[in-house]
Write a protein that holds these residues in place. Structure first.
Motif, short mmCIF file in Angstrom:
data_model
loop_
_atom_site.label_atom_id
_atom_site.label_comp_id
_atom_site.label_asym_id
_atom_site.label_seq_id
_atom_site.Cartn_x
_atom_site.Cartn_y
_atom_site.Cartn_z
N UNK A 66 0.79 -1.22 0.00
CA UNK A 66 0.00 0.00 0.00
C UNK A 66 0.83 1.27 0.00
N UNK A 67 2.12 1.16 0.31
CA UNK A 67 3.01 2.32 0.25
C UNK A 67 4.44 1.84 0.04
N UNK A 68 5.36 2.79 -0.06
CA UNK A 68 6.74 2.45 -0.41
C UNK A 68 7.41 1.62 0.67
N UNK A 69 7.16 1.92 1.93
CA UNK A 69 7.76 1.12 3.01
C UNK A 69 7.30 -0.33 2.93
N UNK A 70 6.02 -0.55 2.71
CA UNK A 70 5.50 -1.91 2.59
C UNK A 70 6.10 -2.63 1.39
N UNK A 86 -1.23 3.24 -8.23
CA UNK A 86 -0.85 4.62 -8.49
C UNK A 86 -1.94 5.54 -7.97
N UNK A 87 -1.84 6.78 -8.30
CA UNK A 87 -2.80 7.76 -7.81
C UNK A 87 -4.01 7.90 -8.73
N UNK A 88 -4.09 7.04 -9.75
CA UNK A 88 -5.26 6.98 -10.62
C UNK A 88 -5.52 5.53 -11.00
N UNK A 107 3.20 7.90 -5.86
CA UNK A 107 3.55 8.88 -6.88
C UNK A 107 4.51 8.22 -7.87
N UNK A 108 4.74 8.85 -8.99
CA UNK A 108 5.69 8.29 -9.96
C UNK A 108 7.10 8.24 -9.37
N UNK A 109 7.45 9.24 -8.54
CA UNK A 109 8.77 9.23 -7.92
C UNK A 109 8.92 8.04 -6.97
N UNK A 110 7.87 7.75 -6.22
CA UNK A 110 7.90 6.59 -5.32
C UNK A 110 7.93 5.29 -6.10
N UNK A 111 7.22 5.25 -7.21
CA UNK A 111 7.28 4.05 -8.06
C UNK A 111 8.71 3.80 -8.53
N UNK A 112 9.36 4.85 -8.99
CA UNK A 112 10.73 4.70 -9.49
C UNK A 112 11.65 4.18 -8.39
N UNK A 164 3.94 6.88 -18.66
CA UNK A 164 4.80 7.21 -17.51
C UNK A 164 5.10 5.96 -16.69
N UNK A 165 4.14 5.06 -16.54
CA UNK A 165 4.40 3.79 -15.85
C UNK A 165 5.52 3.03 -16.55
N UNK A 166 5.46 2.97 -17.86
CA UNK A 166 6.50 2.29 -18.63
C UNK A 166 7.85 2.98 -18.42
N UNK A 167 7.84 4.30 -18.40
CA UNK A 167 9.09 5.06 -18.30
C UNK A 167 9.77 4.86 -16.96
N UNK A 168 8.99 4.72 -15.86
CA UNK A 168 9.61 4.57 -14.53
C UNK A 168 10.02 3.14 -14.25
N UNK A 169 9.71 2.20 -15.16
CA UNK A 169 10.21 0.83 -15.02
C UNK A 169 9.22 -0.18 -14.49
N UNK A 170 7.94 0.16 -14.44
CA UNK A 170 6.93 -0.82 -14.02
C UNK A 170 6.92 -1.99 -15.00
N UNK A 171 6.86 -3.22 -14.46
CA UNK A 171 6.94 -4.41 -15.31
C UNK A 171 5.60 -4.76 -15.96
#
Length: 415
Positions: free
Chosen positions: A25-29, A45-47, A58-63, A98-105
């Motif tokens: 649910x978040x970056x720590x998890x 994500x946020x949408x 956020x996209x930064x957290x995804x990256x 943007x998901x593709x750009x940040x490296x989401x599989x």
């Protein structure tokens, strides 16, 4: 931890062993899920996701999450599993790119509009069909394979026998929920939330109305005065850790744990138990036995009573919760290890719940690290004595009876 090594076939991969897929649910998890043994993590994500109540990324957290996961050989998926209304379409292409750009599989999608858009504008993203599509048969799986999808997440109502038949007909990756909350509605496609609260379950707003307390009526007359407790109608939670061999042998490719809204302690504990069970099976399939401590660990994180869902039969009255029940887990998450000094035996613990000297605590970490001890003297970073760890995220110095590592966790018994 045994890493899951993909072998590539064209544009996609086949797994040498089932993937253990964890919620975050978040970056720590996300970081703890991967550290405790997940091969992949799914986030929102946020949408476009179905857990608007989660912190989401956020996209930064995804990256950052993708980069962290990559150090363990793990992957990150994003749930884009809403059923889109017209107003949801604007911005979809940019979001997927943007998901593709940040490296989401991969994304997990239900709406054909989102599926088609991702295939067209972000070809580097795999598209996995969401359980929200309620896929139960091999012909539907075949349809989605022909549409170019490498993986289908089956409906929770699919039996083990039906999975075997699907795998015998279609060469495609099958993902199945093996642990976590079940929904009283078919595959989570609920409208009670919409009617009661104007929160759309299929757009991320489920209010969990099946867990509410209700009065009962017969022919317009209440029978509440005959009830010791108000009525609820939630399902018991799913747990398949007793049946790892059956899941592997039937051909499930990805073992999915539910719970993007669940706690850090829940995610780490459940992932850790299933990781050990899966690795033990592949180390010695013929001699595999379920260890009692794996099941005990799962129960320490359980929010509700557990069952096997639809895998072996259709759930009956005994598989639902008709009145409030005592919380299953008698433990609370108490802290996270930040540092450990081998010379002094002192650990720095980041407090997550109140604890004090004299309480029994447990430490656990990836791969089965586990020991119990009693809390001794407590100090802050400056050496000042403390009568209790009272403040969230406070850094506490505690002597431990065995070595610990950063990201090991501490819990306390509450009853």
């Amino acid at each position: 931890m045994t890493l899951n090594k993909p072998r590539y076939e064209g544009k996609r991969y086949r797994l040498d062993r089932p993937e253990l897929l964890a919620p975050a649910g978040n970056l720590e998890k996300l970081k703890f899920a991967v550290h405790y043994g997940a091969d992949a993590v799914y986030i929102g994500g946020q949408k476009y996701g179905l857990r608007s109540g989660a912190d989401n990324f956020s996209f930064e957290e995804m990256r950052e999450g993708v980069e962290f996961a990559a150090r363990y050989g793990a992957k990150v998926f994003v749930a884009t599993n809403i059923y889109a209304h017209n107003e949801d379409i604007e911005g979809l292409e940019a979001y997927l790119r943007k998901l593709e750009e940040v490296g989401i599989a991969a994304i997990i999608a239900a709406d054909p509009a989102i599926v088609e858009t991702a295939q067209r504008v972000a070809p580097g993203l795999e598209v996995h069909l969401s359980t929200q599509q309620s896929v139960l048969n091999w012909r539907t799986v075949q349809f989605w394979k022909e549409e170019g999808l490498p993986r289908v997440v089956l409906a929770r109502e699919t039996s083990l026998e039906e999975i075997a038949e699907i795998k015998s007909h279609v060469d495609i990756e099958i993902e199945a929920f093996i642990h976590g909350a079940m929904c009283s509605s078919f595959s989570g496609r609920c409208v009670l939330s919409n009617h009661f609260t104007d929160r759309d379950s299929n757009r991320g707003g489920c209010c969990q109305s099946c867990r509410w307390k209700y009065d009962l009526y017969v022919d317009g007359d209440t029978i509440a005065e005959d009830q010791e407790q108000p009525f609820t109608m939630g399902s018991k939670d799913l747990c398949m850790i007793r049946h790892i061999p059956e899941l592997i042998e039937v051909g499930v490719d990805s073992f999915k744990i539910e719970g993007r809204m669940k706690s850090l302690h829940y995610v780490a504990t459940v992932v850790n138990a299933y990781r050990q069970a899966i690795d033990a099976y592949f180390a010695d399939p013929a001699g595999y036995e379920l260890k009692p401590e794996w099941l005990e660990e799962v129960h320490k994180a359980a929010n509700r009573p557990l069952n096997t869902g639809f895998f072996f039969d259709t759930p009956g009255t005994e598989d639902h919760i008709y009145e409030p029940e005592e919380k299953a887990a008698p433990y609370d998450f108490a802290g996270v290890v930040l540092e450990y000094d081998e010379q002094t035996g002192l650990a720095v613990i980041q407090q997550r719940n109140h604890f004090k000297p004299g309480q029994e605590i447990e430490f656990f970490g990836p791969g089965g690290t586990f020991f119990k001890q009693t809390v001794g003297e407590l100090h802050d970073r400056d050496g000042q004595p403390l009568d209790a760890a009272r403040h969230p995220l406070q850094e506490i110095v505690l002597r431990v009876s065995q070595p610990v590592k950063p990201m090991d966790m501490m819990r306390k018994r509450v009853r």
